[in-house]
Scaffold this motif. Sequence first.
Motif: not given
Length: 404
Positions: A285-304
């Motif tokens: 369950v905790a690893l799901i949070s990491l996956i969500v976090g990785s999507i957040g990083i990818m999204n913000i890097m695309l914006v950057t």
Amino acid sequence: MLSLKQSLEISLGSIGSSKLRSALTTLGIIIGVAAVIANVSLGASFNEFFNDEIGAVGSNFIVIYSQNDNIFFENQLELIRNTPGVVGVSPINQQMAQVTYLSTSRQIDIQGVNSDYAEVANFNMDSGTFLDDNDQYVAVLGAEVANEKFDRKISVKNPIEITFRREDGGVITQKFIVKGVVQDPNTTFAQTGVEPEIRIFIPIDTMNEILGVDYYGGFFVKAESLEAVGPTGEEIDKRLARSLGVPSRDLENDDAKPYVLFDQLEILEQTNQLSTALTALLTSVALISLIVGSIGIMNIMLVTVAERTKEIGLLKSLGYTKNDILALFIIESMVVGLIGGILGTAMGIGAALIVNNYLELPNIFPVEQIFIGFAVAIIVGLIAGVYPANKAANMNPVEALRKE
């Protein structure tokens, strides 16, 4: 060509220029890493707790019991005692009986045992001493029996009366002198049925004499080491089965035997499987949070990348290569993961400490798994940054400079 130092400076500058956005980006990683580390720690702590609980109710023990009377006699006791690997064995009989102290009577479980029982069960004494093989009408009380069951506390040398019911329907009341009080092991693990705090122990020969029987209800055995528990239990099982007339073809069939045998290793294995499954579930369950976090990083890097299109074009026009641009954005993504990993690790350890202390669990922190969780955060940052970095590196510098 950009050096590592320059790449780090540019990355930190980019992260610092939009603090709120960077903080929200790392939040997913922080929560994911904290959850993974806290759950791994809790799993290890529960495992250690179960091991301590089981160790508190016995040392290298093997338990044998039967629901039927007239199964175990002196022959079976000697057979077990002479089995290689056995260093102690106590026969057991028990009966719920009325116990009277002064003017108060209570129903309490009475167990007939011998002197080996204290060693097998890891008993510590609050006061007095445990039974020896020459004792007759003496009793050893559990801490709860001595201190809580009656209107007044029972101390060593105090007399108590126990009323037994015989198989023929007769009732016998006998006076016993308290010889000792067993210290409460403070364990909640009752699978072995030991629970000394709620019992009274008397010499088994005296108990059998009062009840008019010559058989035992079971045995509590100690092996010479934890490693020897399995082989010793198997050998006892074979010898008992043969002595009780179980056919050779049924030696591996537990249902064909008139008794049950289990040992400390079996209980440890069951509890380890339980804690491992629990840890795996919570960590998944905790690893799901990491996956969500990785999507957040990818999204913000695309914006950057989109926001810094002109800057990318300028860098390329100044001679920076595709690899330079690639490294720049990947390092920025990894820094976000690194920051999230550091904060998440600290939060995970802190959360585990709070929960462990609240549940009164030992504080166990598997260092190698904490490092794995920390490394995962950086790897997540790396993976999440590859696509945006690759997009930035493949930009046409002329088109990038024209971008409004």
